[in-house]
Scaffold this active site. Structure first.
Site, PDB file in Angstrom:
ATOM      1  N   HIS A   1       6.582  -6.373  -0.774  1.00 59.10           N
ATOM      2  CA  HIS A   1       5.599  -6.875   0.187  1.00 59.10           C
ATOM      3  C   HIS A   1       4.291  -7.220  -0.528  1.00 59.10           C
ATOM      4  O   HIS A   1       4.096  -6.872  -1.688  1.00 59.10           O
ATOM      5  CB  HIS A   1       5.322  -5.837   1.285  1.00 59.10           C
ATOM      6  CG  HIS A   1       6.403  -5.761   2.318  1.00 59.10           C
ATOM      7  ND1 HIS A   1       7.530  -4.985   2.154  1.00 59.10           N
ATOM      8  CD2 HIS A   1       6.548  -6.382   3.511  1.00 59.10           C
ATOM      9  CE1 HIS A   1       8.308  -5.111   3.222  1.00 59.10           C
ATOM     10  NE2 HIS A   1       7.740  -5.964   4.058  1.00 59.10           N
TER      11      HIS A   1
ATOM     12  N   LYS B   1      -0.271  -4.269   1.930  1.00 57.94           N
ATOM     13  CA  LYS B   1       0.515  -3.344   2.761  1.00 57.94           C
ATOM     14  C   LYS B   1       0.198  -1.904   2.366  1.00 57.94           C
ATOM     15  O   LYS B   1       0.174  -1.577   1.181  1.00 57.94           O
ATOM     16  CB  LYS B   1       2.012  -3.632   2.604  1.00 57.94           C
ATOM     17  CG  LYS B   1       2.872  -2.833   3.559  1.00 57.94           C
ATOM     18  CD  LYS B   1       4.288  -3.369   3.599  1.00 57.94           C
ATOM     19  CE  LYS B   1       5.172  -2.553   4.528  1.00 57.94           C
ATOM     20  NZ  LYS B   1       4.687  -2.546   5.928  1.00 57.94           N
TER      21      LYS B   1
END
Length: 271
Positions: A158, A162
């Protein structure tokens, strides 16, 4: 049932919040009822469309969830665990559908959501995309078919912003694999490795997280056995797919019996 449900978007200034506002506005079957941000945020009191740098939408960004829920039929929530639990109580009181994409929820948080779901519809998933939810079904089937000679690894990637790991989607996939083998994920969960870890324990499900750049979301489930490997992969290239899935869940939940549902229920894939 309301023909055009009014949608409350939580965390309107965030990546998903902006995408949700845009997706609701573009939809002919729902309307933007309210946009919420945390108290003190610079968007409070501003028109949400103008705050996003676009045309006026005649919806001011607020910070009062109770006020926002008046007259709403659904709330879509990709925020933080504490805010999600608070909103679950308010949504249940309003008998509004609560669509939850928030990750990092504890067992205690989920127990509170279960309590709220006795009075209203909650749809919760670590990932709202059709592809990922199909992938969970495949992972469960493969895990059931292969014995513990095949080690299972879940690898996810990600963007750098995040804050939780492993991702909610990775945990969904791990839970599917564990269920396929007749286990609770807590029994076989193996966190990212570091240092002298010793040999891998049979039957464990391992997790690795990559963070960097603007990766929207990549997930791989690897079944590694003697002499062969099977790898199931999903790559997200457009964040709008999560927003579209969330809106589909909000519509699906209208008129349903109270309960704590998943995207597999929404997509007709459960069971």
């Amino acid at each position: 049932m309301i023909e055009v449900p009014g949608i409350v978007v939580m965390g309107a200034s965030g990546r998903m919040g902006r995408m949700l506002v845009e997706t609701v506005q573009a939809s002919p079957v729902m309307r933007l009822h309210a946009a919420l941000e945390r108290p003190g945020h610079e968007w409070i009191g501003r028109d949400v469309g103008e705050a996003m740098g676009g045309a006026k939408l005649d919806v001011l960004v607020g910070d009062d969830p109770l006020e926002a829920m008046v007259g709403a039929q659904a709330v879509i929530d990709f925020t933080a665990p504490a805010a999600t639990v608070e909103m679950a109580t308010l949504a249940a009181q309003a008998r509004a559908v609560h669509v939850i994409g928030t990750t990092g929820l504890s067992d205690e948080d989920i127990a509170k959501l279960d309590a709220a779901a006795r009075h209203a519809v909650i749809v919760r998933a670590g990932n709202m995309s059709l592809g990922v939810n199909l992938l969970t079904v495949l992972v469960k089937q493969v895990a059931k078919a292969l014995d513990e000679d095949f080690d299972i690894e879940v690898v996810e990637a990600h963007h750098r912003h995040k804050v939780d790991a492993p991702s909610g989607t990775a945990l969904m996939l791990g839970e599917a694999a564990a269920e396929g083998r007749g286990h609770d994920l807590k029994e076989v969960y193996e966190a990212a490795r570091d240092g002298i870890t010793g040999a891998r324990k049979p039957g464990q499900i391992g997790f690795s997280a990559i963070r960097g750049g603007d990766i929207i979301g990549d997930h791989d489930v690897i079944f590694a056995g003697p002499g062969e490997r099977l790898q199931l992969t999903h790559k997200a290239t457009d964040r709008s797919l999560f927003a579209k899935g969330a809106l589909k869940a909000a519509l699906w939940g209208q008129g349903r019996k109270p309960g704590h549902y998943s995207m597999l229920d929404v997509l007709g894939l459960e069971g």
